[in-house]
Motif scaffolding. Structure first.
Motif, PDB file in Angstrom:
ATOM      1  N   LEU A 307    -110.389 -23.271  42.710  1.00  8.86           N
ATOM      2  CA  LEU A 307    -109.236 -23.477  41.823  1.00  8.86           C
ATOM      3  C   LEU A 307    -108.407 -24.691  42.205  1.00  8.86           C
ATOM      4  CD1 LEU A 307    -108.026 -19.784  41.347  1.00  8.86           C
ATOM      5  CD2 LEU A 307    -109.648 -21.091  39.976  1.00  8.86           C
ATOM      6  N   GLY A 308    -108.722 -25.322  43.329  1.00  6.83           N
ATOM      7  CA  GLY A 308    -108.071 -26.557  43.710  1.00  6.83           C
ATOM      8  C   GLY A 308    -106.628 -26.384  44.161  1.00  6.83           C
ATOM      9  N   LEU A 309    -105.938 -27.507  44.262  1.00  2.00           N
ATOM     10  CA  LEU A 309    -104.538 -27.491  44.684  1.00  2.00           C
ATOM     11  C   LEU A 309    -103.673 -26.691  43.722  1.00  2.00           C
ATOM     12  CD1 LEU A 309    -102.328 -28.599  46.594  1.00  2.00           C
ATOM     13  CD2 LEU A 309    -102.149 -30.573  45.076  1.00  2.00           C
ATOM     14  N   VAL A 310    -103.993 -26.773  42.444  1.00  3.88           N
ATOM     15  CA  VAL A 310    -103.209 -26.036  41.438  1.00  3.88           C
ATOM     16  C   VAL A 310    -103.293 -24.538  41.688  1.00  3.88           C
ATOM     17  CG1 VAL A 310    -103.022 -25.502  38.985  1.00  3.88           C
ATOM     18  CG2 VAL A 310    -103.449 -27.859  39.712  1.00  3.88           C
ATOM     19  N   GLY A 311    -104.497 -24.042  41.963  1.00  3.85           N
ATOM     20  CA  GLY A 311    -104.672 -22.615  42.205  1.00  3.85           C
ATOM     21  C   GLY A 311    -103.973 -22.147  43.469  1.00  3.85           C
ATOM     22  N   THR A 312    -104.068 -22.925  44.544  1.00  5.78           N
ATOM     23  CA  THR A 312    -103.417 -22.523  45.792  1.00  5.78           C
ATOM     24  C   THR A 312    -101.895 -22.530  45.652  1.00  5.78           C
ATOM     25  OG1 THR A 312    -103.520 -24.810  46.601  1.00  5.78           O
ATOM     26  CG2 THR A 312    -105.328 -23.356  47.205  1.00  5.78           C
ATOM     27  N   LEU A 313    -101.355 -23.537  44.971  1.00  7.13           N
ATOM     28  CA  LEU A 313     -99.911 -23.574  44.771  1.00  7.13           C
ATOM     29  C   LEU A 313     -99.439 -22.420  43.886  1.00  7.13           C
ATOM     30  CD1 LEU A 313     -99.208 -27.397  44.320  1.00  7.13           C
ATOM     31  CD2 LEU A 313     -98.855 -25.976  46.350  1.00  7.13           C
ATOM     32  N   LEU A 314    -100.265 -22.045  42.920  1.00  5.20           N
ATOM     33  CA  LEU A 314     -99.919 -20.896  42.079  1.00  5.20           C
ATOM     34  C   LEU A 314     -99.818 -19.628  42.913  1.00  5.20           C
ATOM     35  CD1 LEU A 314     -99.499 -19.396  39.402  1.00  5.20           C
ATOM     36  CD2 LEU A 314    -101.998 -19.322  39.150  1.00  5.20           C
ATOM     37  N   VAL A 315    -100.793 -19.405  43.791  1.00  2.00           N
ATOM     38  CA  VAL A 315    -100.778 -18.211  44.634  1.00  2.00           C
ATOM     39  C   VAL A 315     -99.564 -18.222  45.557  1.00  2.00           C
ATOM     40  CG1 VAL A 315    -101.987 -17.028  46.512  1.00  2.00           C
ATOM     41  CG2 VAL A 315    -103.252 -17.793  44.508  1.00  2.00           C
ATOM     42  N   LEU A 316     -99.282 -19.358  46.164  1.00  2.00           N
ATOM     43  CA  LEU A 316     -98.109 -19.449  47.034  1.00  2.00           C
ATOM     44  C   LEU A 316     -96.824 -19.206  46.244  1.00  2.00           C
ATOM     45  CD1 LEU A 316     -99.028 -22.526  49.269  1.00  2.00           C
ATOM     46  CD2 LEU A 316     -99.216 -20.100  49.831  1.00  2.00           C
ATOM     47  N   ALA A 317     -96.753 -19.736  45.024  1.00  2.00           N
ATOM     48  CA  ALA A 317     -95.567 -19.522  44.191  1.00  2.00           C
ATOM     49  C   ALA A 317     -95.390 -18.049  43.852  1.00  2.00           C
ATOM     50  CB  ALA A 317     -95.670 -20.360  42.919  1.00  2.00           C
ATOM     51  N   LEU A 318     -96.484 -17.334  43.628  1.00  2.00           N
ATOM     52  CA  LEU A 318     -96.400 -15.905  43.323  1.00  2.00           C
ATOM     53  C   LEU A 318     -95.899 -15.116  44.530  1.00  2.00           C
ATOM     54  CD1 LEU A 318     -99.682 -15.452  41.238  1.00  2.00           C
ATOM     55  CD2 LEU A 318     -97.333 -15.446  40.390  1.00  2.00           C
ATOM     56  N   PHE A 319     -96.357 -15.476  45.729  1.00  2.00           N
ATOM     57  CA  PHE A 319     -95.857 -14.803  46.925  1.00  2.00           C
ATOM     58  C   PHE A 319     -94.373 -15.107  47.130  1.00  2.00           C
ATOM     59  CE2 PHE A 319    -100.319 -14.311  48.369  1.00  2.00           C
ATOM     60  CZ  PHE A 319    -100.253 -12.983  48.751  1.00  2.00           C
ATOM     61  N   LEU A 320     -93.972 -16.343  46.894  1.00  2.00           N
ATOM     62  CA  LEU A 320     -92.561 -16.690  47.023  1.00  2.00           C
ATOM     63  C   LEU A 320     -91.719 -15.974  45.970  1.00  2.00           C
ATOM     64  CD1 LEU A 320     -92.747 -20.513  47.829  1.00  2.00           C
ATOM     65  CD2 LEU A 320     -92.314 -18.612  49.398  1.00  2.00           C
ATOM     66  N   THR A 321     -92.299 -15.729  44.810  1.00  2.00           N
ATOM     67  CA  THR A 321     -91.588 -14.969  43.777  1.00  2.00           C
ATOM     68  C   THR A 321     -91.333 -13.541  44.239  1.00  2.00           C
ATOM     69  OG1 THR A 321     -92.587 -16.301  42.019  1.00  2.00           O
ATOM     70  CG2 THR A 321     -91.718 -14.145  41.394  1.00  2.00           C
ATOM     71  N   ILE A 322     -92.351 -12.922  44.841  1.00  2.00           N
ATOM     72  CA  ILE A 322     -92.169 -11.572  45.383  1.00  2.00           C
ATOM     73  C   ILE A 322     -91.113 -11.581  46.485  1.00  2.00           C
ATOM     74  CG2 ILE A 322     -93.309  -9.750  46.709  1.00  2.00           C
ATOM     75  CD1 ILE A 322     -95.852 -10.308  45.163  1.00  2.00           C
ATOM     76  N   ALA A 323     -91.151 -12.615  47.347  1.00  5.12           N
ATOM     77  CA  ALA A 323     -90.163 -12.715  48.424  1.00  5.12           C
ATOM     78  C   ALA A 323     -88.750 -12.853  47.854  1.00  5.12           C
ATOM     79  CB  ALA A 323     -90.499 -13.896  49.329  1.00  5.12           C
ATOM     80  N   TYR A 324     -88.593 -13.695  46.834  1.00 10.54           N
ATOM     81  CA  TYR A 324     -87.276 -13.869  46.210  1.00 10.54           C
ATOM     82  C   TYR A 324     -86.777 -12.560  45.612  1.00 10.54           C
ATOM     83  CZ  TYR A 324     -83.841 -14.990  42.632  1.00 10.54           C
ATOM     84  OH  TYR A 324     -82.719 -14.982  41.837  1.00 10.54           O
ATOM     85  N   ALA A 325     -87.669 -11.873  44.888  1.00  5.72           N
ATOM     86  CA  ALA A 325     -87.266 -10.613  44.256  1.00  5.72           C
ATOM     87  C   ALA A 325     -86.908  -9.568  45.310  1.00  5.72           C
ATOM     88  CB  ALA A 325     -88.387 -10.103  43.351  1.00  5.72           C
ATOM     89  N   GLY A 326     -87.692  -9.501  46.405  1.00  2.00           N
ATOM     90  CA  GLY A 326     -87.396  -8.541  47.458  1.00  2.00           C
ATOM     91  C   GLY A 326     -86.057  -8.809  48.116  1.00  2.00           C
ATOM     92  N   ILE A 327     -85.755 -10.078  48.397  1.00  2.00           N
ATOM     93  CA  ILE A 327     -84.465 -10.429  48.990  1.00  2.00           C
ATOM     94  C   ILE A 327     -83.329 -10.127  48.010  1.00  2.00           C
ATOM     95  CG2 ILE A 327     -83.058 -12.353  49.823  1.00  2.00           C
ATOM     96  CD1 ILE A 327     -85.652 -13.589  50.904  1.00  2.00           C
ATOM     97  N   ARG A 328     -83.569 -10.401  46.742  1.00  2.00           N
ATOM     98  CA  ARG A 328     -82.549 -10.134  45.719  1.00  2.00           C
ATOM     99  C   ARG A 328     -82.218  -8.647  45.659  1.00  2.00           C
ATOM    100  NH1 ARG A 328     -82.082  -9.211  40.011  1.00  2.00           N
ATOM    101  NH2 ARG A 328     -80.510 -10.567  39.032  1.00  2.00           N
TER     102      ARG A 328
END
Length: 428
Positions: A307-328
């Motif tokens: 999936l290339g750089l786009v795919g890896t950044l998407l996965v990292l963004a999804l984990f950061l989204t979960i982290a943001y929601a959990g902290i919120r």
């Protein structure tokens, strides 16, 4: 019930209130801020990010495991179907957990930690403990084999959250922050270390240190904790020549290409060959045998190749989204148990993701940590989904969230239908 939301000793502090003289944001920034301020923001972010990660995980397990599955089982779908079975088993459990009352969840704290200790101890019993890749961290239960250390992560978070919620008024004294948390979690970590599972031990220690930060423990405890982690890593390194080579050569895997550097080097080959958009789904070359554990610990490398750089950044963004929601969720709640539980789950999943990605990028030694929700393995998937189910439950209890969900259900009710299900009568 008291709360540490505004207490200066708490690690989780609410942000400053906007001043009436602050300029109002305009345009897209205002729209984003308005969307993030809605009561159901955490709820939808958790559902959306978790669903996407789980879908990507199934897709990547199918691709990364197909070659190995065909070689061993003469069926390219065998490993994928086992992972799908675990998903179909874990999702209903996560849904049920998300609907349980918080009082009932807290009641599972002591049974959960005791069960985790017993299961970890059983791996030391001859005939029950199964050694895989030098670690005796699997337990043979007849038709299935489980990894108790994965269940222990959730048990430690649950038990610590319940303990600190009960001792909320006493956490100003650092001794109450350590006792009995340190002895009990020390037993769990010691049992994991006895299995020679360095990766899981580091994640557990990160959870413990993170929970101490959340309750506002003094800085000297963190210095002590980091020192303990350093000593533990060095001691474990001396017990295995292979582990010592991995710890000393991880920064330059090509230094020992035919030995300890083989796996991280091929992980870098996979990541670098993916380019911006990747080679396409199922087009990985490294999964054909060059990359060990392509469908488990190094599935992120296959994802980067396909999936290339786009795919890896998407996965990292999804984990950061979960982290943001959990902290919120942790910051907005008034319930101490929810605050500590949400923070602990967020720390666990985020730290584990960072260690796994760091391994693949040769920024950290290879210590055998799966990527949550993405890597193959039911023992890791089940507690992760249950933990996310708990986060979703906590998000539903945020201020205004329940009322917003009830209002949304009312809007979905067809016009002319009464609460009893029959058509409403209208006068003429």
């Amino acid at each position: 019930m008291t709360t540490t939301a505004g207490d200066p000793r708490s690690g989780l502090r609410p942000g400053p209130r906007p001043s009436s003289r602050d300029p109002e944001p305009s345009g897209w920034l205002a729209s984003v801020r308005h969307a993030l301020d809605r009561p159901l923001t955490s709820y939808y972010l958790l559902l959306g990010a978790s669903t996407l990660l789980l879908t990507i995980g199934l897709m990547m397990v199918l691709s990364a495991s197909s070659v190995r599955s065909f070689k061993i089982y003469d069926d390219s779908y065998h490993i994928f179907l086992r992972q799908l079975t675990w998903v179909l088993l874990a999702l209903p459990i996560a849904f049920v957990v998300s609907r349980l009352p918080h009082r009932l969840i807290r009641g599972l704290a002591w049974p959960g930690i005791l069960a985790a200790i017993v299961l970890l101890a059983l791996t030391r019993v001859p005939g029950m403990g199964v050694e895989v890749n030098g670690n005796t961290n699997w337990l043979d239960l007849g038709p299935v084999q489980i990894q108790p250390s994965e269940l222990a992560k959730l048990a430690v978070v649950l038990w610590c959250a319940d303990l600190y919620a009960r001792k909320e008024r006493l956490l100003g004294d650092w001794r109450h922050a350590l006792i009995p948390m340190a002895p009990v979690t020390g037993v769990v970590v010691a049992l994991v270390v006895a299995q020679k599972d360095l990766g899981t031990a580091l994640v557990l220690l990160a959870i413990v240190l993170g929970m101490l930060w959340v309750v506002g423990a003094p800085g000297r405890l963190f210095v002590l904790g980091i020192s303990v982690v350093g000593v533990l890593v060095l001691w474990l390194a001396t017990t295995s020549q292979e582990r010592l080579e991995r710890l000393t050569n991880f920064a330059d895997p090509f230094k020992d290409y035919e030995g300890a550097g083989w796996q991280p080097a091929h992980g870098l080959f996979a990541m670098s060959s993916g380019g911006i958009f990747g080679k396409g789904i199922s087009a990985s070359q490294q999964k054909w045998g060059s990359l060990p554990e392509a469908h488990t610990d190094f599935i992120f490398a296959v994802l980067g190749e396909e999936l290339g750089l786009v795919g890896t950044l998407l996965v990292l963004a999804l984990f950061l989204t979960i982290a943001y929601a959990g902290i919120r969720v942790a910051v907005r709640t008034r319930d101490p148990f929810v605050r500590y539980m949400a923070a602990g789950i967020t720390i666990w999943l985020t730290v584990q993701m960072m260690i796994n990605v760091g391994m693949v990028l040769a920024l950290l030694p290879v210590i055998g940590i799966p990527l949550p929700l993405v890597s193959y393995g039911g023992s890791a998937l089940l507690p992760s989904l249950v933990a996310l189910g708990l986060l979703v439950s906590f998000a539903r209890s945020e201020p205004g969230a329940r009322a917003a969900l009830r209002a949304k259900r009312r809007r979905r009710t067809p016009a002319g239908v009464t609460a009893g299900g029959g058509p409403a009568r209208r006068g003429r």
